[in-house]
Design a protein around this motif. Sequence first.
Motif, PDB file in Angstrom:
ATOM      1  N   VAL A 262      -9.990 -10.654  19.191  1.00 26.87           N
ATOM      2  CA  VAL A 262      -8.993 -10.093  20.117  1.00 26.87           C
ATOM      3  C   VAL A 262      -9.698  -9.847  21.442  1.00 26.87           C
ATOM      4  CG1 VAL A 262      -7.326  -8.245  20.524  1.00 26.87           C
ATOM      5  CG2 VAL A 262      -7.876  -8.921  18.175  1.00 26.87           C
ATOM      6  N   GLU A 263      -9.223 -10.487  22.486  1.00 24.25           N
ATOM      7  CA  GLU A 263      -9.818 -10.284  23.810  1.00 24.25           C
ATOM      8  C   GLU A 263      -8.854  -9.458  24.657  1.00 24.25           C
ATOM      9  OE1 GLU A 263     -11.914 -13.018  25.929  1.00 24.25           O
ATOM     10  OE2 GLU A 263     -13.356 -13.045  24.287  1.00 24.25           O
ATOM     11  N   SER A 264      -9.331  -8.359  25.187  1.00 28.52           N
ATOM     12  CA  SER A 264      -8.464  -7.478  25.967  1.00 28.52           C
ATOM     13  C   SER A 264      -9.105  -7.222  27.332  1.00 28.52           C
ATOM     14  CB  SER A 264      -8.250  -6.164  25.211  1.00 28.52           C
ATOM     15  OG  SER A 264      -7.300  -5.366  25.870  1.00 28.52           O
ATOM     16  N   ASP A 265      -8.434  -7.632  28.367  1.00 30.75           N
ATOM     17  CA  ASP A 265      -9.007  -7.542  29.719  1.00 30.75           C
ATOM     18  C   ASP A 265      -8.511  -6.311  30.489  1.00 30.75           C
ATOM     19  OD1 ASP A 265     -10.307  -9.901  29.281  1.00 30.75           O
ATOM     20  OD2 ASP A 265      -8.929 -11.124  30.452  1.00 30.75           O
ATOM     21  N   ASP A 266      -9.200  -6.065  31.574  1.00 26.76           N
ATOM     22  CA  ASP A 266      -8.762  -5.153  32.633  1.00 26.76           C
ATOM     23  C   ASP A 266      -9.111  -3.680  32.405  1.00 26.76           C
ATOM     24  OD1 ASP A 266      -7.724  -7.467  33.640  1.00 26.76           O
ATOM     25  OD2 ASP A 266      -5.634  -7.007  33.179  1.00 26.76           O
ATOM     26  N   TRP A 267      -9.902  -3.374  31.371  1.00 30.60           N
ATOM     27  CA  TRP A 267     -10.252  -1.970  31.138  1.00 30.60           C
ATOM     28  C   TRP A 267     -11.235  -1.497  32.192  1.00 30.60           C
ATOM     29  CZ3 TRP A 267      -7.533   0.770  27.651  1.00 30.60           C
ATOM     30  CH2 TRP A 267      -6.788   0.047  26.723  1.00 30.60           C
ATOM     31  N   GLY A 268     -11.022  -0.296  32.691  1.00 29.87           N
ATOM     32  CA  GLY A 268     -11.887   0.237  33.742  1.00 29.87           C
ATOM     33  C   GLY A 268     -11.389   1.607  34.156  1.00 29.87           C
ATOM     34  N   PRO A 269     -11.544   1.932  35.442  1.00 32.69           N
ATOM     35  CA  PRO A 269     -11.089   3.241  35.906  1.00 32.69           C
ATOM     36  C   PRO A 269      -9.622   3.480  35.577  1.00 32.69           C
ATOM     37  CG  PRO A 269     -12.391   2.164  37.598  1.00 32.69           C
ATOM     38  CD  PRO A 269     -12.179   1.152  36.510  1.00 32.69           C
ATOM     39  N   GLY A 270      -9.314   4.689  35.188  1.00 32.22           N
ATOM     40  CA  GLY A 270      -7.932   5.035  34.848  1.00 32.22           C
ATOM     41  C   GLY A 270      -7.868   6.495  34.464  1.00 32.22           C
ATOM     42  N   PRO A 271      -6.702   6.977  34.068  1.00 31.59           N
ATOM     43  CA  PRO A 271      -6.561   8.372  33.661  1.00 31.59           C
ATOM     44  C   PRO A 271      -7.209   8.616  32.298  1.00 31.59           C
ATOM     45  CG  PRO A 271      -4.513   7.181  33.300  1.00 31.59           C
ATOM     46  CD  PRO A 271      -5.448   6.224  33.981  1.00 31.59           C
ATOM     47  N   VAL A 272      -7.375   9.869  31.961  1.00 30.90           N
ATOM     48  CA  VAL A 272      -8.066  10.225  30.721  1.00 30.90           C
ATOM     49  C   VAL A 272      -7.307   9.726  29.485  1.00 30.90           C
ATOM     50  CG1 VAL A 272      -6.977  12.500  30.444  1.00 30.90           C
ATOM     51  CG2 VAL A 272      -9.322  12.125  29.615  1.00 30.90           C
ATOM     52  N   GLU A 273      -6.001   9.475  29.633  1.00 26.97           N
ATOM     53  CA  GLU A 273      -5.220   8.953  28.503  1.00 26.97           C
ATOM     54  C   GLU A 273      -5.751   7.597  28.032  1.00 26.97           C
ATOM     55  OE1 GLU A 273      -3.762  10.111  31.309  1.00 26.97           O
ATOM     56  OE2 GLU A 273      -2.974  11.994  30.499  1.00 26.97           O
ATOM     57  N   ASP A 274      -6.385   6.853  28.948  1.00 23.96           N
ATOM     58  CA  ASP A 274      -6.961   5.559  28.553  1.00 23.96           C
ATOM     59  C   ASP A 274      -8.046   5.756  27.489  1.00 23.96           C
ATOM     60  OD1 ASP A 274      -5.296   4.629  30.511  1.00 23.96           O
ATOM     61  OD2 ASP A 274      -6.828   3.494  31.600  1.00 23.96           O
TER      62      ASP A 274
ATOM     63  N   ALA B 271     -15.346  -5.588  10.877  1.00 27.81           N
ATOM     64  CA  ALA B 271     -14.060  -5.169  11.456  1.00 27.81           C
ATOM     65  C   ALA B 271     -13.673  -6.141  12.574  1.00 27.81           C
ATOM     66  CB  ALA B 271     -14.180  -3.755  12.008  1.00 27.81           C
ATOM     67  N   PRO B 272     -12.375  -6.251  12.867  1.00 28.97           N
ATOM     68  CA  PRO B 272     -11.979  -7.070  14.023  1.00 28.97           C
ATOM     69  C   PRO B 272     -12.645  -6.548  15.292  1.00 28.97           C
ATOM     70  CG  PRO B 272     -10.063  -6.343  12.767  1.00 28.97           C
ATOM     71  CD  PRO B 272     -11.233  -5.584  12.230  1.00 28.97           C
ATOM     72  N   VAL B 273     -13.059  -7.477  16.131  1.00 33.56           N
ATOM     73  CA  VAL B 273     -13.690  -7.091  17.403  1.00 33.56           C
ATOM     74  C   VAL B 273     -12.678  -7.287  18.517  1.00 33.56           C
ATOM     75  CG1 VAL B 273     -15.526  -7.581  19.059  1.00 33.56           C
ATOM     76  CG2 VAL B 273     -15.978  -7.752  16.585  1.00 33.56           C
ATOM     77  N   MET B 274     -12.525  -6.264  19.317  1.00 31.84           N
ATOM     78  CA  MET B 274     -11.764  -6.403  20.556  1.00 31.84           C
ATOM     79  C   MET B 274     -12.785  -6.457  21.684  1.00 31.84           C
ATOM     80  SD  MET B 274      -8.914  -3.935  22.372  1.00 31.84           S
ATOM     81  CE  MET B 274      -7.423  -4.520  21.584  1.00 31.84           C
ATOM     82  N   THR B 275     -12.868  -7.614  22.337  1.00 34.26           N
ATOM     83  CA  THR B 275     -13.748  -7.671  23.495  1.00 34.26           C
ATOM     84  C   THR B 275     -13.025  -6.986  24.646  1.00 34.26           C
ATOM     85  OG1 THR B 275     -12.879  -9.772  24.285  1.00 34.26           O
ATOM     86  CG2 THR B 275     -14.703  -9.875  22.722  1.00 34.26           C
ATOM     87  N   LEU B 276     -13.747  -6.179  25.372  1.00 39.45           N
ATOM     88  CA  LEU B 276     -13.147  -5.505  26.530  1.00 39.45           C
ATOM     89  C   LEU B 276     -13.644  -6.179  27.803  1.00 39.45           C
ATOM     90  CD1 LEU B 276     -13.496  -1.710  25.573  1.00 39.45           C
ATOM     91  CD2 LEU B 276     -11.613  -3.275  25.064  1.00 39.45           C
ATOM     92  N   GLY B 277     -12.745  -6.823  28.518  1.00 34.43           N
ATOM     93  CA  GLY B 277     -13.081  -7.364  29.838  1.00 34.43           C
ATOM     94  C   GLY B 277     -13.090  -6.188  30.786  1.00 34.43           C
ATOM     95  N   VAL B 278     -14.301  -5.726  31.140  1.00 41.10           N
ATOM     96  CA  VAL B 278     -14.416  -4.471  31.893  1.00 41.10           C
ATOM     97  C   VAL B 278     -14.410  -4.739  33.400  1.00 41.10           C
ATOM     98  CG1 VAL B 278     -15.877  -2.474  32.369  1.00 41.10           C
ATOM     99  CG2 VAL B 278     -15.638  -3.316  30.022  1.00 41.10           C
TER     100      VAL B 278
END
Length: 403
Positions: free
Chosen positions: A43-55, A76-83
Amino acid sequence: MSTLSLVPLFWFAGGCGLLWLFHARTLIRLWREPALAAPVVIVESDDWGPGPVEDAEVLDRITGLLAGIRDSAGGAPVMTLGVVLGKPDGAAILADDCGAYHRSTLDEPRYAPIVAAIMRGCAEGVFALQRHGLEHCWPDSLLGQARRDAGLRAWLADPGARSEALPPALQSRWVDAAVLPSRALQEAEIRAAVIEEAVLFRRVFGDAPEVAVPNTFVWDDVVERAWADSGVRWVVTCGRRYEGRAADGRLLPASSRILNGQPGSGGVGYVVRDVYFEPIRGHRAEQVWRAVDEHVAVARPTLLETHRESFIAAPEVREACLAELGRALEGLRQRHPDIRFLSTAALAEAMHLPGSPFLLTGRLRRFCVFLRRLLAEPVLVRALKLSGLRFVLPPLVRILSRV
Ligand SMILES: [Zn+2]
């Protein structure tokens, strides 16, 4: 044997000859593309970075969800985070009347909960970090447009504005999109930006990832060489490379078709991510299951493309998206008991390592995969039909598969 009975043989040989004549390069590349021995899903998930604490809270939820699912080897499944390490500091830019660029970055104390949640997921083995730009834009492009565009200045004035809401052309980091059509950036600028990103990665997370995901899949050889020189070994692509934006902001036609394992500039290797799974856009687990079946048939890994946007929506939407992700992965585990969950870096390593247990062995099995790839290759559809191979190859594959 009568001459008449040899006609189908000549016809078949002629079809193969014509296919080779017009598509030799594609055939060679399809043969060379690594073939996997077991289903691999990432699972590749992009765009993670600055944001509110809810993130940070939702990142912890994702960690918990993924850690509860295991493949046959206990992984376990790996989610790559495109930071994305930073975002434009809108207030400071506006205070300067868009005369100079200012940014807000993940090393600021207010983002510490997000960084900590990412690190927890990494420690659990369910997150793997990938480079996705210091910002999800090229700073000078943003400044140039903001001077002319009141809508963009309103985006800058909103402290909660996310990069997802930027105009699509501006989200392409590796081109100058201040004025459209976009122009290529100077090599020195690219190199400085790549180094700056790697330095900040090391400061925030202790290391700079070896995998890069070009924002909106717009990049070129110069970016690849700069990445390679700063430690990037693998580049995630959608199977195509785009090198710019047209006058209307749309992507220019793709400049090349890319397969898994293919080398790029500077010695980087490509990994193909070509299944879009964005629960917030209505994509369902059933689509994932179908896509994985198709990829398994041609011995390719399945990289699911998703984004932060599916998990930062209103709570009830976010919960539904998380549930759909869990349903997709749990369903895959049940449908493919031999499934393996890997990080993209681990997959790329395995695809390049001769003798890796993840690679299919045996010439006949590889040949069957090759024939299935021919049948699935869009650029060959016409040639296969005209030559008649489109109708001959499926029964041949079935017979060979039984041998
Ligand atoms: Zn992105």
